[in-house]
Design a protein around this motif. Structure first.
Motif, PDB file in Angstrom:
ATOM      1  N   PHE A   9       0.812  -1.218   0.000  1.00 32.81           N
ATOM      2  CA  PHE A   9       0.000   0.000   0.000  1.00 32.81           C
ATOM      3  C   PHE A   9       0.847   1.270   0.000  1.00 32.81           C
ATOM      4  N   ARG A  10       2.143   1.093  -0.134  1.00 31.72           N
ATOM      5  CA  ARG A  10       2.993   2.280  -0.270  1.00 31.72           C
ATOM      6  C   ARG A  10       2.781   2.910  -1.641  1.00 31.72           C
ATOM      7  N   PRO A  11       2.707   4.243  -1.732  1.00 33.88           N
ATOM      8  CA  PRO A  11       2.428   4.906  -3.020  1.00 33.88           C
ATOM      9  C   PRO A  11       3.406   4.533  -4.126  1.00 33.88           C
ATOM     10  N   GLU A  12       4.681   4.367  -3.767  1.00 31.05           N
ATOM     11  CA  GLU A  12       5.679   4.103  -4.803  1.00 31.05           C
ATOM     12  C   GLU A  12       5.617   2.679  -5.340  1.00 31.05           C
ATOM     13  N   LEU A  13       4.785   1.816  -4.742  1.00 32.23           N
ATOM     14  CA  LEU A  13       4.663   0.432  -5.205  1.00 32.23           C
ATOM     15  C   LEU A  13       3.362   0.205  -5.977  1.00 32.23           C
ATOM     16  N   GLY A  14       2.879   1.265  -6.611  1.00 36.55           N
ATOM     17  CA  GLY A  14       1.675   1.135  -7.419  1.00 36.55           C
ATOM     18  C   GLY A  14       1.846   0.126  -8.539  1.00 36.55           C
ATOM     19  N   LEU A  16       3.388  -2.693  -8.480  1.00 34.56           N
ATOM     20  CA  LEU A  16       3.171  -4.046  -7.976  1.00 34.56           C
ATOM     21  C   LEU A  16       1.681  -4.306  -7.766  1.00 34.56           C
ATOM     22  N   ARG A  17       0.959  -3.310  -7.305  1.00 37.82           N
ATOM     23  CA  ARG A  17      -0.490  -3.467  -7.121  1.00 37.82           C
ATOM     24  C   ARG A  17      -1.177  -3.678  -8.455  1.00 37.82           C
ATOM     25  N   TYR A  18      -0.780  -2.916  -9.477  1.00 40.07           N
ATOM     26  CA  TYR A  18      -1.367  -3.088 -10.803  1.00 40.07           C
ATOM     27  C   TYR A  18      -1.068  -4.488 -11.348  1.00 40.07           C
ATOM     28  N   ALA A  19       0.153  -4.969 -11.130  1.00 40.03           N
ATOM     29  CA  ALA A  19       0.532  -6.286 -11.623  1.00 40.03           C
ATOM     30  C   ALA A  19      -0.288  -7.378 -10.945  1.00 40.03           C
ATOM     31  N   LEU A  20      -0.458  -7.277  -9.624  1.00 38.38           N
ATOM     32  CA  LEU A  20      -1.255  -8.264  -8.902  1.00 38.38           C
ATOM     33  C   LEU A  20      -2.723  -8.208  -9.314  1.00 38.38           C
ATOM     34  N   LEU A  21      -3.245  -7.003  -9.500  1.00 39.82           N
ATOM     35  CA  LEU A  21      -4.642  -6.855  -9.908  1.00 39.82           C
ATOM     36  C   LEU A  21      -4.858  -7.417 -11.308  1.00 39.82           C
ATOM     37  N   ALA A  22      -3.937  -7.121 -12.232  1.00 34.96           N
ATOM     38  CA  ALA A  22      -4.049  -7.652 -13.587  1.00 34.96           C
ATOM     39  C   ALA A  22      -3.973  -9.175 -13.578  1.00 34.96           C
ATOM     40  N   LEU A 139       2.683  -2.195 -15.850  1.00 35.10           N
ATOM     41  CA  LEU A 139       1.287  -2.037 -16.243  1.00 35.10           C
ATOM     42  C   LEU A 139       0.710  -0.734 -15.704  1.00 35.10           C
ATOM     43  N   SER A 140      -0.360  -0.289 -16.364  1.00 35.94           N
ATOM     44  CA  SER A 140      -1.061   0.929 -15.954  1.00 35.94           C
ATOM     45  C   SER A 140      -2.534   0.604 -15.723  1.00 35.94           C
ATOM     46  N   ALA A 141      -3.283   1.608 -15.325  1.00 37.44           N
ATOM     47  CA  ALA A 141      -4.714   1.403 -15.086  1.00 37.44           C
ATOM     48  C   ALA A 141      -5.434   1.003 -16.369  1.00 37.44           C
ATOM     49  N   SER A 142      -5.009   1.533 -17.518  1.00 39.37           N
ATOM     50  CA  SER A 142      -5.645   1.171 -18.793  1.00 39.37           C
ATOM     51  C   SER A 142      -5.402  -0.300 -19.128  1.00 39.37           C
ATOM     52  N   ASP A 143      -4.230  -0.822 -18.791  1.00 37.36           N
ATOM     53  CA  ASP A 143      -3.945  -2.240 -19.024  1.00 37.36           C
ATOM     54  C   ASP A 143      -4.865  -3.115 -18.179  1.00 37.36           C
ATOM     55  N   VAL A 144      -5.088  -2.713 -16.944  1.00 34.88           N
ATOM     56  CA  VAL A 144      -5.988  -3.456 -16.067  1.00 34.88           C
ATOM     57  C   VAL A 144      -7.406  -3.441 -16.631  1.00 34.88           C
ATOM     58  N   VAL A 203       0.325  -7.187 -22.164  1.00 33.67           N
ATOM     59  CA  VAL A 203       0.484  -7.099 -20.718  1.00 33.67           C
ATOM     60  C   VAL A 203       1.740  -7.811 -20.248  1.00 33.67           C
ATOM     61  N   VAL A 204       1.938  -9.057 -20.706  1.00 38.21           N
ATOM     62  CA  VAL A 204       3.007  -9.880 -20.125  1.00 38.21           C
ATOM     63  C   VAL A 204       3.983 -10.462 -21.145  1.00 38.21           C
ATOM     64  N   GLY A 205       3.734 -10.294 -22.438  1.00 41.94           N
ATOM     65  CA  GLY A 205       4.654 -10.824 -23.427  1.00 41.94           C
ATOM     66  C   GLY A 205       4.297 -12.232 -23.880  1.00 41.94           C
ATOM     67  N   ILE A 206       4.919 -12.660 -24.975  1.00 39.74           N
ATOM     68  CA  ILE A 206       4.574 -13.916 -25.628  1.00 39.74           C
ATOM     69  C   ILE A 206       4.903 -15.131 -24.750  1.00 39.74           C
ATOM     70  N   ILE A 207       6.094 -15.148 -24.169  1.00 42.82           N
ATOM     71  CA  ILE A 207       6.532 -16.322 -23.418  1.00 42.82           C
ATOM     72  C   ILE A 207       5.606 -16.602 -22.242  1.00 42.82           C
ATOM     73  N   LEU A 208       5.261 -15.554 -21.490  1.00 38.29           N
ATOM     74  CA  LEU A 208       4.402 -15.738 -20.321  1.00 38.29           C
ATOM     75  C   LEU A 208       2.976 -16.102 -20.731  1.00 38.29           C
ATOM     76  N   VAL A 209       2.502 -15.599 -21.862  1.00 37.44           N
ATOM     77  CA  VAL A 209       1.171 -15.963 -22.354  1.00 37.44           C
ATOM     78  C   VAL A 209       1.095 -17.464 -22.606  1.00 37.44           C
ATOM     79  N   ILE A 210       2.093 -18.000 -23.303  1.00 35.75           N
ATOM     80  CA  ILE A 210       2.104 -19.436 -23.607  1.00 35.75           C
ATOM     81  C   ILE A 210       2.099 -20.254 -22.319  1.00 35.75           C
ATOM     82  N   ALA A 211       2.907 -19.836 -21.351  1.00 38.48           N
ATOM     83  CA  ALA A 211       2.986 -20.569 -20.081  1.00 38.48           C
ATOM     84  C   ALA A 211       1.658 -20.537 -19.334  1.00 38.48           C
TER      85      ALA A 211
END
Length: 285
Positions: A9-14, A16-22, A139-144, A203-211
């Motif tokens: 919940f630290r502001p500078e770790l936004g 990480l929050r976007y990544a977890l939410l996505a 990631l950004s809010a639009s990606d989510v 969002v995550v690239g080709i390799i991660l999509v396949i996995a």
């Protein structure tokens, strides 16, 4: 653990929050599409469509920078490449009666080669590795929001046509005799798979999509016997792999993409060992 939750919940770790939410929002779509792809035994279709999307991205960047077609964006190219590859695989498989694995392998190699060829002749700097490996921490809010739209596109048809998908997945001939339009549903499945791949590549690239489309669903197939439970378990495992990989990368300074893939692979390995062990016990009784 308390310190980690406080850090989130630290502001500078936004980021990480976007990544977890996505990751949490992508899990249901990944679970549904991955399950359908695995049960139809076309897991390599994810790889073929993803690499064909790279071909579309390369062509779009080439046209944009050389011919100044500014409307031809990389996203549009990725959609055209992935969707074209998926439908090509489906039509050739259905009409020409070619083996799916042969067609998929050809499309995979051709898409990757064309993408790298166009990128090679595109002036200026092109970060093609970004399309391959992505970066879930940027990631950004639009990606989510885009991932949330993906859930709607995938989950609504899955709920409405669940019985038809179930029949087609396990016995296409029987489904056709029941009056189900198997070819139409199959092509729609390929189109939805292509759309899922395009969204997640951004969002995550080709390799991660396949996995993410193959490993959680394959693990769920070892643990469950019903299609709906396989989709649910696959989504849950995808969520755990993304969340666990991201938290491991934050705590131990690991690259996030490989951490997610390794965790998803570990889930599949454990599920496969458990499945083989149960089968061996059943055979010995």
């Amino acid at each position: 653990m308390t310190g980690l939750l406080t850090d989130l919940f630290r502001p500078e770790l936004g980021f990480l929050r976007y990544a977890l939410l996505a990751g949490a929002l992508a899990a249901p779509a990944v679970g549904v599409v991955g399950t359908m792809v695995v049960t139809r035994r076309i897991s390599s279709l994810a790889g073929a469509s993803a690499h064909a999307a790279l071909g579309g991205v390369g062509l779009a960047l080439f046209l944009q920078r050389v011919l100044l077609w500014n409307w031809c964006t990389p996203t549009l190219g990725a959609v055209a490449g992935a969707l074209g590859a998926a439908l090509l695989v489906g039509i050739v498989t259905l009409r020409a009666r070619e083996r799916e694995d042969t067609v998929i392998g050809a499309v995979w190699a051709l898409g990757m080669s064309l993408g790298l060829l166009f990128l090679n002749y595109t002036p200026g700097y092109v970060d093609w590795q970004g399309y391959l490996f992505g970066n879930i921490l940027l990631l950004s809010a639009s990606d989510v929001g885009l991932v949330l739209a993906l859930d709607a596109v995938v989950l609504i048809p899955a709920v409405l046509f669940y019985n038809s998908i179930l029949a087609m997945s396990f016995d296409a001939t029987f489904a056709e005799l029941r009056g189900i339009r198997v070819e139409l549903i199959y092509l729609a499945l390929l189109a939805i798979t292509a759309f899922t791949i395009v969204v997640l590549i951004n969002v995550v690239g080709i390799i991660l999509v396949i996995a993410l489309l193959t490993l959680p669903a394959a693990a769920a197939g070892c643990l469950t016997r019903h299609l709906w439970s396989m989709m649910t378990v696959s989504a849950l495992l995808a969520l755990l792999a993304v969340a666990g990989g991201l938290l491991a990368s934050y705590c131990y300074q690991l690259p996030s993409g490989p951490a997610i893939v390794i965790l998803a692979s570990a889930f599949y390995g454990i599920a496969l060992i458990r499945h083989r062990w149960k089968r061996s016990r059943g055979a010995s009784v």
